[in-house]
Design an enzyme around this catalytic site. Structure first.
Site, PDB file in Angstrom:
ATOM      1  N   GLU A 169       0.698  -1.346   0.019  1.00 18.03           N
ATOM      2  CA  GLU A 169       0.019   0.030   0.015  1.00 18.03           C
ATOM      3  C   GLU A 169       0.745   1.208   0.130  1.00 18.03           C
ATOM      4  OE1 GLU A 169      -3.899  -1.651   2.027  1.00 18.03           O
ATOM      5  OE2 GLU A 169      -2.632  -0.626   3.386  1.00 18.03           O
ATOM      6  N   CYS A 219       3.360   8.532   1.198  1.00 20.53           N
ATOM      7  CA  CYS A 219       3.979   7.553   2.085  1.00 20.53           C
ATOM      8  C   CYS A 219       4.340   6.519   1.309  1.00 20.53           C
ATOM      9  CB  CYS A 219       3.015   7.398   3.384  1.00 20.53           C
ATOM     10  SG  CYS A 219       3.395   6.293   4.761  1.00 20.53           S
ATOM     11  N   CYS A 222       6.297  -6.551   7.184  1.00 22.09           N
ATOM     12  CA  CYS A 222       7.419  -5.955   7.892  1.00 22.09           C
ATOM     13  C   CYS A 222       8.381  -6.831   8.774  1.00 22.09           C
ATOM     14  CB  CYS A 222       6.667  -5.035   8.884  1.00 22.09           C
ATOM     15  SG  CYS A 222       7.886  -3.671   9.662  1.00 22.09           S
ATOM     16  N   CYS A 227       6.237  -4.342  16.125  1.00 18.87           N
ATOM     17  CA  CYS A 227       5.586  -3.250  17.103  1.00 18.87           C
ATOM     18  C   CYS A 227       4.170  -3.513  17.199  1.00 18.87           C
ATOM     19  CB  CYS A 227       5.824  -1.872  16.044  1.00 18.87           C
ATOM     20  SG  CYS A 227       7.570  -1.472  16.111  1.00 18.87           S
ATOM     21  N   CYS A 246       1.122  -1.292  15.957  1.00 24.17           N
ATOM     22  CA  CYS A 246       1.121  -0.940  14.543  1.00 24.17           C
ATOM     23  C   CYS A 246       0.395  -2.351  13.802  1.00 24.17           C
ATOM     24  CB  CYS A 246       2.561  -0.976  13.934  1.00 24.17           C
ATOM     25  SG  CYS A 246       2.622  -0.615  12.090  1.00 24.17           S
ATOM     26  N   GLY A 276       6.798  -1.734   6.274  1.00 19.09           N
ATOM     27  CA  GLY A 276       7.986  -2.191   6.355  1.00 19.09           C
ATOM     28  C   GLY A 276       9.186  -1.311   7.103  1.00 19.09           C
ATOM     29  N   SER A 299      11.960   6.877   7.908  1.00 20.04           N
ATOM     30  CA  SER A 299      11.608   6.726   9.383  1.00 20.04           C
ATOM     31  C   SER A 299      12.257   5.570   9.678  1.00 20.04           C
ATOM     32  CB  SER A 299      10.082   6.864   9.484  1.00 20.04           C
ATOM     33  OG  SER A 299       9.735   6.562  10.858  1.00 20.04           O
ATOM     34  N   SER A 344      10.987   6.354  15.213  1.00 19.36           N
ATOM     35  CA  SER A 344      10.018   6.019  15.876  1.00 19.36           C
ATOM     36  C   SER A 344      10.320   5.672  17.167  1.00 19.36           C
ATOM     37  CB  SER A 344       9.304   4.622  15.151  1.00 19.36           C
ATOM     38  OG  SER A 344       8.964   5.075  13.811  1.00 19.36           O
ATOM     39  N   LEU A 345      10.024   6.662  18.086  1.00 21.07           N
ATOM     40  CA  LEU A 345      10.258   6.576  19.387  1.00 21.07           C
ATOM     41  C   LEU A 345       9.471   5.794  20.260  1.00 21.07           C
ATOM     42  CD1 LEU A 345      12.815   6.998  21.505  1.00 21.07           C
ATOM     43  CD2 LEU A 345      11.753   9.097  21.858  1.00 21.07           C
ATOM     44  N   HIS A 346       8.308   6.523  20.855  1.00 13.69           N
ATOM     45  CA  HIS A 346       7.019   5.899  21.341  1.00 13.69           C
ATOM     46  C   HIS A 346       7.232   5.654  22.827  1.00 13.69           C
ATOM     47  CE1 HIS A 346       5.832   6.149  17.191  1.00 13.69           C
ATOM     48  NE2 HIS A 346       6.500   5.074  16.924  1.00 13.69           N
ATOM     49  N   ASN A 402      -3.992   5.650  16.146  1.00 14.97           N
ATOM     50  CA  ASN A 402      -4.937   5.389  14.929  1.00 14.97           C
ATOM     51  C   ASN A 402      -5.712   4.056  15.143  1.00 14.97           C
ATOM     52  OD1 ASN A 402      -5.022   7.855  13.410  1.00 14.97           O
ATOM     53  ND2 ASN A 402      -2.912   7.352  12.799  1.00 14.97           N
ATOM     54  N   CYS A 445      -1.470   6.566  10.093  1.00 14.29           N
ATOM     55  CA  CYS A 445      -0.024   6.150  10.534  1.00 14.29           C
ATOM     56  C   CYS A 445      -0.349   4.744  11.332  1.00 14.29           C
ATOM     57  CB  CYS A 445       0.520   7.156  11.362  1.00 14.29           C
ATOM     58  SG  CYS A 445       2.203   6.650  12.260  1.00 14.29           S
TER      59      CYS A 445
END
Length: 404
Positions: free
Chosen positions: A127, A140, A147, A151, A154, A205, A237, A259-261, A336, A379
């Site tokens: 996608e 994007c 992937c 995570c 995600c 990915g 990213s 991508s810390l989070h 999301n 996202c």
């Protein structure tokens, strides 16, 4: 704050997945994704004289990457005889658009089929998402089918890793977007009337686990004699593949997003299992060492806001402390939701308090407006149609779209 779900599957998930397949090229390869040197080599393989290869490669480069030619017949500055010879051995095929969804906010998501030379395996699909805004149009782009990572928040991370994309399949997504948006027409006005102005490697990915293909594709996208998107308008990213971060700065030179989070290793181990291999301290040191970072070229730290997980003021304070000395901006992402997730988005009041603290500490802290939620294009929501949604998931998705 300790996660209330820390003991669940995310904390024990494998750090990385193993690819199930490798790329099998079609009998007639596409020239898309090839550098000038590779084009010259392929011309030599079909009998073009050494003295002509550089000039012919430059002609092909112009037609493919500047004008967006879809057939060799369009390349009128090349002799008909050579066009016929090219057509016998090569194509300029992009990924095939299988489906297009348009969100109520104008976001477009394309499901793209990737042809290969394997007649047994089903064609792979990825996608790609286009997000129009008043001052830019951001594409994007995906780097893998599925992937490598797991995570836990995600949607894409719930997929298998099928294989890495080739450079042609990555840059081909940019070309498909330009095709669909009729964005090849005006090249005289730099970015002035162009629709795709920015590229973010934030699709399906982990880009730094497909380093060579991502590098080659982004260098093609940034080439001023071709697609011509400035490196400062391209962002890569990563979830934190530390050994390849500095390498990306040296060999690609685009903007970096992390991508810390989470601000504590024990929580990040669960949200981003890769953290067990490259913990926060190592990741942030790689960011300090990233070539070219400065106040004018800040590193973006992405931080998804998860209710009662990582959104306390204590988290905000530690985030500011951790990033001291790094030219940074902090991009807060309202979570999301996707069908089956166990996470919830932080309350809006809490997001604003978190953002205000970071802003008062001297960091830009924009809250990313969710885009394309109703078509699962936001996202963390991308998931190839290779893995179909169940009827229950589709019902849940429709319900979420109606309440946004």
């Amino acid at each position: 704050m300790t996660s209330s779900i820390e003991a669940s599957s995310g904390a024990n998930a494998p750090i990385e997945k193993i690819a199930l397949e490798t790329y099998v090229p079609p009998t007639k390869p596409s020239l898309i994704g090839m550098s000038r040197a590779e084009l010259a080599d392929h011309l030599g393989a079909i009998g073009v004289a050494p003295a002509q290869r550089k000039m012919r490669a430059q002609q092909l480069w112009h037609w493919i990457y500047f004008r967006g030619a879809k057939t060799f017949d369009e390349m009128t500055s090349i002799s008909k005889e050579m066009r016929n010879g090219l057509d016998q051995h090569f194509t300029v095929a992009r990924p095939e658009v299988v489906a297009e969804q348009i969100s109520n906010d104008g976001t477009r998501k394309w499901l793209l089929r990737l042809p290969s030379g394997d007649a047994v395996e089903k064609a792979h699909e990825v996608e790609c998402v286009y997000i129009p805004e008043t001052d830019r149009g951001t594409l994007c782009v995906s780097s893998q089918v599925g992937c490598t990572l797991n995570c836990s928040f995600c949607h894409t991370g719930t997929q298998r890793l099928v294989r890495n994309l080739t450079a042609g399949e990555i840059v081909g997504q940019v070309m498909v977007a330009r095709d669909r948006l009729n964005d090849w027409a005006d090249r005289a006005t730099p970015t002035g009337s162009r629709l795709v102005t920015n590229v973010v490697m934030m699709g399906m990915g982990e880009p730094l686990y497909n380093f060579d293909a991502v590098r080659d594709a982004l260098l093609i996208a940034a080439d001023n004699e071709g697609i011509g998107i400035s490196r400062r308008r391209i962002t890569l990213s990563t979830s934190g593949v530390v050994p390849n971060i500095v390498r990306a700065g040296d060999e690609i030179g685009v903007m970096l997003a992390i991508s810390l989070h989470a601000v504590r290793d024990e929580l990040r181990n669960e949200l981003v299992p890769l953290n067990r291999k490259y913990p926060i301290a190592e990741l942030l040191q790689a960011c300090r060492d990233y070539p070219g970072s400065s106040n004018a070229r800040r590193i973006t730290f992405e931080y998804v806001m998860l209710k009662d997980i990582n959104d306390s003021l204590e988290d905000a304070k530690l985030l500011v402390k951790l990033l001291k000395g790094i030219p940074a901006k902090i991009n807060l992402i309202p979570f999301n939701p996707w069908p089956g997730t166990r996470y919830e988005c932080s309350d809006w009041d809490q997001i604003e308090k978190f953002s205000e603290y970071i802003f008062n500490a001297g960091y830009s802290s924009p809250v990313r407006t969710p885009r394309g939620r109703d078509i699962l294009a936001a996202c963390g929501q991308l998931k190839s149609e290779t893995e179909k949604l169940s009827a229950r998931e589709r019902q849940t998705l429709r319900a979420m779209a109606m309440t946004d």
